[in-house]
Every structure is written in structure tokens, then in C-alpha cells.
Design a protein around this motif. Structure first.
Motif, mmCIF file in Angstrom:
data_model
loop_
_atom_site.group_PDB
_atom_site.id
_atom_site.type_symbol
_atom_site.label_atom_id
_atom_site.label_comp_id
_atom_site.label_asym_id
_atom_site.label_seq_id
_atom_site.Cartn_x
_atom_site.Cartn_y
_atom_site.Cartn_z
ATOM 1 N N LYS A 96 9.903 -11.323 -0.465
ATOM 2 C CA LYS A 96 9.888 -10.674 -1.783
ATOM 3 C C LYS A 96 11.121 -9.818 -1.989
ATOM 4 N N LEU A 97 11.570 -9.164 -0.911
ATOM 5 C CA LEU A 97 12.742 -8.285 -0.982
ATOM 6 C C LEU A 97 14.051 -9.074 -0.958
ATOM 7 N N LYS A 98 13.950 -10.397 -0.737
ATOM 8 C CA LYS A 98 15.113 -11.278 -0.625
ATOM 9 C C LYS A 98 16.039 -10.840 0.501
ATOM 10 N N ALA A 99 15.426 -10.336 1.566
ATOM 11 C CA ALA A 99 16.188 -9.912 2.736
ATOM 12 C C ALA A 99 16.529 -11.138 3.583
ATOM 13 N N VAL A 100 17.761 -11.196 4.083
ATOM 14 C CA VAL A 100 18.166 -12.358 4.882
ATOM 15 C C VAL A 100 17.622 -12.278 6.298
ATOM 16 N N GLY A 101 17.189 -11.088 6.705
ATOM 17 C CA GLY A 101 16.660 -10.942 8.050
ATOM 18 C C GLY A 101 15.587 -9.871 8.118
ATOM 19 N N LEU A 102 14.700 -10.014 9.116
ATOM 20 C CA LEU A 102 13.613 -9.065 9.325
ATOM 21 C C LEU A 102 13.524 -8.733 10.804
ATOM 22 N N ASP A 103 13.507 -7.427 11.123
ATOM 23 C CA ASP A 103 13.287 -6.975 12.490
ATOM 24 C C ASP A 103 11.828 -6.584 12.676
ATOM 25 N N ILE A 104 11.212 -7.069 13.752
ATOM 26 C CA ILE A 104 9.851 -6.668 14.134
ATOM 27 C C ILE A 104 9.920 -6.062 15.523
ATOM 28 N N ASP A 105 9.627 -4.768 15.626
ATOM 29 C CA ASP A 105 9.683 -4.069 16.909
ATOM 30 C C ASP A 105 8.410 -4.361 17.694
ATOM 31 N N SER A 106 8.562 -4.976 18.862
ATOM 32 C CA SER A 106 7.395 -5.333 19.668
ATOM 33 C C SER A 106 6.868 -4.169 20.506
ATOM 34 N N ALA A 107 7.640 -3.070 20.622
ATOM 35 C CA ALA A 107 7.271 -1.963 21.519
ATOM 36 C C ALA A 107 5.878 -1.390 21.253
ATOM 37 N N PRO A 108 5.539 -1.064 19.984
ATOM 38 C CA PRO A 108 4.199 -0.498 19.760
ATOM 39 C C PRO A 108 3.069 -1.517 19.919
ATOM 40 N N LEU A 109 3.397 -2.791 19.997
ATOM 41 C CA LEU A 109 2.387 -3.842 20.125
ATOM 42 C C LEU A 109 2.206 -4.275 21.572
ATOM 43 N N ASN A 110 3.254 -4.124 22.364
ATOM 44 C CA ASN A 110 3.214 -4.534 23.763
ATOM 45 C C ASN A 110 2.258 -3.652 24.552
ATOM 46 N N GLY A 111 1.552 -4.259 25.456
ATOM 47 C CA GLY A 111 0.581 -3.511 26.240
ATOM 48 C C GLY A 111 -0.815 -3.591 25.667
ATOM 49 N N LYS A 112 -0.895 -3.793 24.341
ATOM 50 C CA LYS A 112 -2.206 -3.972 23.714
ATOM 51 C C LYS A 112 -2.753 -5.365 24.039
ATOM 52 N N ILE A 113 -1.838 -6.343 24.082
ATOM 53 C CA ILE A 113 -2.163 -7.698 24.516
ATOM 54 C C ILE A 113 -1.052 -8.172 25.447
ATOM 55 N N ASP A 114 -1.287 -9.243 26.171
ATOM 56 C CA ASP A 114 -0.317 -9.813 27.091
ATOM 57 C C ASP A 114 0.989 -10.133 26.369
ATOM 58 N N SER A 115 2.126 -9.865 27.028
ATOM 59 C CA SER A 115 3.443 -10.055 26.400
ATOM 60 C C SER A 115 3.672 -11.494 25.960
ATOM 61 N N LEU A 116 3.270 -12.449 26.786
ATOM 62 C CA LEU A 116 3.438 -13.851 26.410
ATOM 63 C C LEU A 116 2.624 -14.164 25.161
ATOM 64 N N GLU A 117 1.390 -13.688 25.131
ATOM 65 C CA GLU A 117 0.522 -13.941 23.985
ATOM 66 C C GLU A 117 1.061 -13.257 22.736
ATOM 67 N N LEU A 118 1.631 -12.063 22.908
ATOM 68 C CA LEU A 118 2.218 -11.340 21.780
ATOM 69 C C LEU A 118 3.402 -12.095 21.195
ATOM 70 N N GLY A 119 4.317 -12.528 22.058
ATOM 71 C CA GLY A 119 5.478 -13.271 21.578
ATOM 72 C C GLY A 119 5.078 -14.544 20.859
ATOM 73 N N ARG A 120 4.081 -15.247 21.422
ATOM 74 C CA ARG A 120 3.611 -16.484 20.807
ATOM 75 C C ARG A 120 3.013 -16.208 19.427
ATOM 76 N N ALA A 121 2.181 -15.179 19.330
ATOM 77 C CA ALA A 121 1.514 -14.877 18.062
ATOM 78 C C ALA A 121 2.497 -14.430 16.985
ATOM 79 N N LEU A 122 3.475 -13.603 17.351
ATOM 80 C CA LEU A 122 4.460 -13.139 16.356
ATOM 81 C C LEU A 122 5.309 -14.299 15.846
ATOM 82 N N ALA A 123 5.742 -15.167 16.756
ATOM 83 C CA ALA A 123 6.551 -16.322 16.336
ATOM 84 C C ALA A 123 5.732 -17.271 15.467
ATOM 85 N N GLU A 124 4.481 -17.515 15.866
ATOM 86 C CA GLU A 124 3.619 -18.372 15.060
ATOM 87 C C GLU A 124 3.418 -17.792 13.669
ATOM 88 N N GLY A 125 3.079 -16.516 13.602
ATOM 89 C CA GLY A 125 2.787 -15.895 12.304
ATOM 90 C C GLY A 125 3.948 -15.980 11.339
#
Length: 487
Positions: A96-125
Motif C-alpha cells: 500500500k505504501l509502494k515501498a520497494v523493500g520491507l525489513d522484518i526484525d526477527s529478534a522479538p520473535l526469536n525464542g518464542k518458536i524454533d528459529s527454523l520454524e520462524l524463518g520458514r513461516a516469515l518467508a511463507e507469509g
């Protein structure tokens, strides 16, 4: 669009997340921007409940120019599915913002679920949310978001992102095949698409034409197919990733590239969407693609009986009795209950012809499944508790909901025929159960799962990472099932 891991934030849009009862995690943002975000997070315009979103444009020239503040809910309730939804929503805000790139910081999400599962879910989403079927629209607008960057480091997170990209690509392939109109996606075209996927991802494909199908004795399949001017195809895909094992998982997808109902003709409004009656076949092609690309150590065979169900002077009729590859006779009482006939021959072939030791079939089979479960949950029948338990694990990893229905002898009585071995409709209700039991009658007592995706294969409106139209449901669940069975 690409999704990749980086430790340097430089995109014009940044996702900032906030758990209930905690301050937003702002990372390396400047002090004044951090202060602004915290003030907004504490204001009435924002709530840290999951999915609540507030977009800030601080006005600075350097990155990030846009802040997407999103609530995560309670920290202890965060899951891979929420990570998937989070990435999908964040991508849509960046678009919507017509941004060419988006940063998603994994730090606050890591540790809540397994790192491999987190990376997979973020890329899928992110990748699943980027899908749009617009190839036939002139003047269509390109996606402005060129890349989504996952801020973080580590081999597990990197591996998860790579897996997520492969699974999202395979799911989007299934969506494309399902979204294509039926004047393009004929049985022969679907077979060519399977061959192209096999060549690209590295699995074997064998296609049989009408003569080859007849030679196998697939009378039920041919009865459905014979009225159409577009001839049927039997598509067999093979990934033999564990040659030392005799275990073979068969994935069998319903492949009705168009279903008019045949002589039991559907009303006009019910024909709308029937190009998607091959969503099961598309999901199997997608799953085989991911299984082969990620080189899963398992033997998996995909089987698709592709055809159209049309009315003509050659069409099969109500009260016909037709044969099958299994040698069983079938009384036809509704030509619009055709998918189970094609599946009967396909699952029997998977065992008899491909030596499958376990069978899963996936099909847009019954309207009754939509009535019962809507668009959220896939109905499942199973004749083996251990096999179903593995499916549950796989569905949780995929974020695709399932619900098991009864598998009982009393329901089997509803498809007993007075004139043949079995009838293709129920005598009295239980439509989803009896349709599944009909197919299960042809698996030769092998461990078997039946997934009815009539509701979950297609959405009339957008979800967090699912588009309007084909969802590609089942691709990721079948992938995880193939892998989980070999652990």
C-alpha cells in the motif's frame, strides 16, 4: 519478489512489533523515532492485540521512511501461524505504501518458536501474500515491493527461510494451476504443467493418454471422461528419495479440470468456480515440486486422473452401472458425484501399479464439507490412527486446519447398492463421510487419508496471506507429512 536474511536494515519500510504489556522492540532505530513509536503504541489509536496495525511516516529522508507498527498479542501465545500472518499483513502494508523493500526484525520473535520454524513461516507469509493471479488483465500493476528482508542471523533461521520460499513457490504454483480458466487448463495442459514442474524441480513424470488409461482397465475414470471433447490424461509423478526403503507414500489428487455436473447438470450459479475442481491435483503437483526441490528422503508418488465432466450423447447416465480398475461395479445415481469415480481408479492404481504402502487422496469432493466446515477447516477421513496422527503434526506445521470425521461401518451401509458392488451417492445424508468412504473402498486396506478441500481450496475474499481465489491448500501439509513419516 525476493525474501532473504540480512543483518543490515536499509529498506524504506520497517515492521515494528509489540507484545501486550511490553514496549515495542525498535532495534537500532534513532532515539526520536523510538520515542515516537512508543508514544503511539501507548495512545488510543493502537492496541497490542494481534494484528492491530498502525502506519507511521516520520518524515525522515533516510530509511526507514515508513514504520508499520503491529500488535503481537500475548507473548506466550505467539506461534508459527501468527508469524505467517504477521509477514503477510506487513507485506500488504508495504505494498500500500509502494515501498520497494520491507525489513522484518526477527529478534522479538526469536525464542518464542524454533528459529527454523520462524524463518520458514516469515518467508511463507510474505511470499504467499505477494501472489496475485492477474495475467489476463491488461495494464496490470506490478508489485512495488521488490524484497522482504528478515533481520537476523544464524543457520537455522537461514534454512527456514529457504524452506519457506520453496514451500511458498510450490503453493503458488498450485494456485496458478487452479486459477487458470478451464478453456486453458484442459487435462492435456495440466499434464504438460506437471511435466514442466518435473523438469524444473527434479521428479519423474509419466503421462498416459486415453488408450493407455483404457489398457489399465480404468473404466470408472473413462466413464466420467468420455463425454468431453478434451481427452483425459493419467499423470503419474515419482520422487524416489529413499531407494533403500520399500515404503511409498501415494498422493492422489482429484483432477476435474471442469465439472458441469454431466447429465445431472449443475445450475448456472453452481458452475461458477468449477474450473477449480482440480485443486486437489494442483496441490499434489505443488507438493511433489517442494518434495523434490528440498530433496526429502522419502519415496513419494503423485497420481492425478485428469478429465472433464460434460454432458453429451456419449455421457454416462444416471442408473448406469460401470466397472472399475479394481473389478468392482458401481451404480451411478448422480453424474455430478463424479470425482469419487475418478479417484476410485486413481487410488487403486497407486497401490496396484505404483506399490504404494500408504495413500492420501485430496479432493474438492462435496458441498457438504463446505456446509459443515466453511472455508477454514479441511474435512478428513482416516482408516489408520497413527497415519492420521502424522497428518495432524503436518497440518500444524503448515498452519492448515483439519478435522477428522467418523469412519464407521454404519456409514458404509449408506453406499451399498442393490444392483452393483457400490453406489456413488448416499442413501440418506452424511455426504462428506460417504463420499470419502466410497474412495476408501478402493485402497485395498492400506493406511489411508482422505482430505475434502471443497471449502478450503477457494476463498471469495482475501485472508492474511491467502488471496481471493485459489489457496493452494494441502501443498505444505502433504510436504510435511512426507517428511514427518520418514523421521
Amino acid at each position: 519478489m525476493e525474501v532473504r536474511l540480512t543483518n543490515r536494515a536499509a529498506a524504506p519500510a520497517r515492521l515494528i512489533t509489540c507484545y501486550e504489556g511490553e514496549q515495542p522492540c525498535t532495534g537500532d532505530l534513532p532515539r526520536l523515532i523510538t520515542q515516537l513509536i512508543r508514544e503511539m503504541a501507548e495512545g488510543e489509536a493502537f492496541s497490542p492485540k494481534f494484528g492491530t496495525t498502525l502506519v507511521l511516516t516520520p518524515g525522515q529522508k533516510e530509511a526507514p521512511r515508513h514504520i508499520v507498527l503491529m500488535g503481537l498479542g500475548k507473548a506466550e501465545e505467539f506461534s508459527a501461524e501468527k508469524a505467517r500472518k504477521l509477514a503477510g499483513r506487513a507485506f500488504k502494508e508495504a505494498k500500500k505504501l509502494k515501498a520497494v523493500g520491507l525489513d522484518i526484525d526477527s529478534a522479538p520473535l526469536n525464542g518464542k518458536i524454533d528459529s527454523l520454524e520462524l524463518g520458514r513461516a516469515l518467508a511463507e507469509g510474505a511470499m504467499l501474500a505477494s501472489y496475485k493471479f492477474d495475467k489476463y488483465i491488461t495494464g496490470r500493476k506490478d508489485n512495488p515491493v521488490e524484497a522482504v528482508y528478515i533481520l537476523g542471523e544464524g543457520d537455522a533461521l537461514s534454512q527456514g527461510i529457504n524452506e519457506g520460499l520453496a514451500l511458498a513457490e510450490a503453493t503458488n504454483l498450485a494456485r496458478i494451476l487452479t486459477d487458470e480458466p478451464a478453456n486453458i487448463m484442459t487435462p492435456a495442459h495440466l499434464a504438460r504443467e506437471a511435466e514442466e514442474a518435473g523438469a524444473k524441480y527434479g521428479f519423474e513424470v509419466q503421462v498416459r493418454d486415453e488408450a493407455g488409461i483404457r489398457a489399465l482397465g480404468m473404466e470408472a475414470f473413462l466413464a466420467v471422461a468420455r463425454a468431453s471433447d478434451n481427452p483425459p490424461r493419467l499423470i503419474v509423478m515419482r520422487h524416489m528419495g529413499d531407494p533403500d526403503s520399500k515404503e511409498i507414500l501415494a498422493l492422489v489428487g482429484k483432477g476435474l479440470t471442469y465439472d458441469s455436473g454431466g447429465l445431472s447438470l449443475k445450475p448456472r450459479q453452481s458452475m461458477d468456480g468449477m474450473k477449480g475442481d482440480m485443486a486437489g491435483a494442483a496441490a499434489v503437483i505443488g507438493a511433489m515440486s517442494a518434495i523434490a526441490e528440498l530433496m526429502i528422503k522419502a519415496n513419494v508418488v503423485g497420481v492425478v486422473a485428469a478429465c472433464e465432466n460434460m454432458p453429451s450423447g456419449k455421457a454416462f447416465k444416471v442408473n448406469d452401472i460401470v466397472g472399475s480398475m479394481a473389478g468392482k461395479s458401481i451404480e451411478v445415481l448422480n453424474t455430478d458425484a463424479e470425482g469419487r469415480l475418478t479417484l476410485a481408479d486413481a487410488v487403486y492404481y497407486a497401490v496396484a501399479g505404483e506399490k504404494a504402502t500408504r495413500v492420501l487422496d485430496i479432493a474438492t469432493l462435496t458441498g457438504a464439507a463446505v456446509v459443515t466446515f466453511g472455508k477454514i477447516t479441511t474435512a478428513v477421513l482416516a482408516n489408520d490412527d497413527a497415519f492420521y496422527a502424522k497428518l495432524q503434526e503436518a497440518s500444524e506445521l503448515a498452519g492448515e486446519r483439519i478435522w477428522r470425521l467418523p469412519h464407521d461401518d454404519e456409514s458404509k451401509d449408506l453406499i451399498k447398492s442393490d444392483l452393483a458392488d457400490v453406489r456413488n451417492t448416499s442413501k440418506d445424508g452424511a455426504g462428506t463421510i460417504t463420499a470419502g468412504l466410497f474412495v476408501g473402498d478402493f485402497v485395498q486396506d492400506k493406511p489411508w487419508l482422505h482430505l475434502d478441500i471443497a471449502g478450503t481450496s477457494w476463498l471469495t475474499g482475501e485472508g492474511d496471506y491467502n488471496p481471493k481465489g485459489a489457496t493452494g491448500v494441502g501443498v505444505r501439509t502433504m510436504f510435511h507429512l512426507a517428511r514427518e513419516l520418514n523421521k
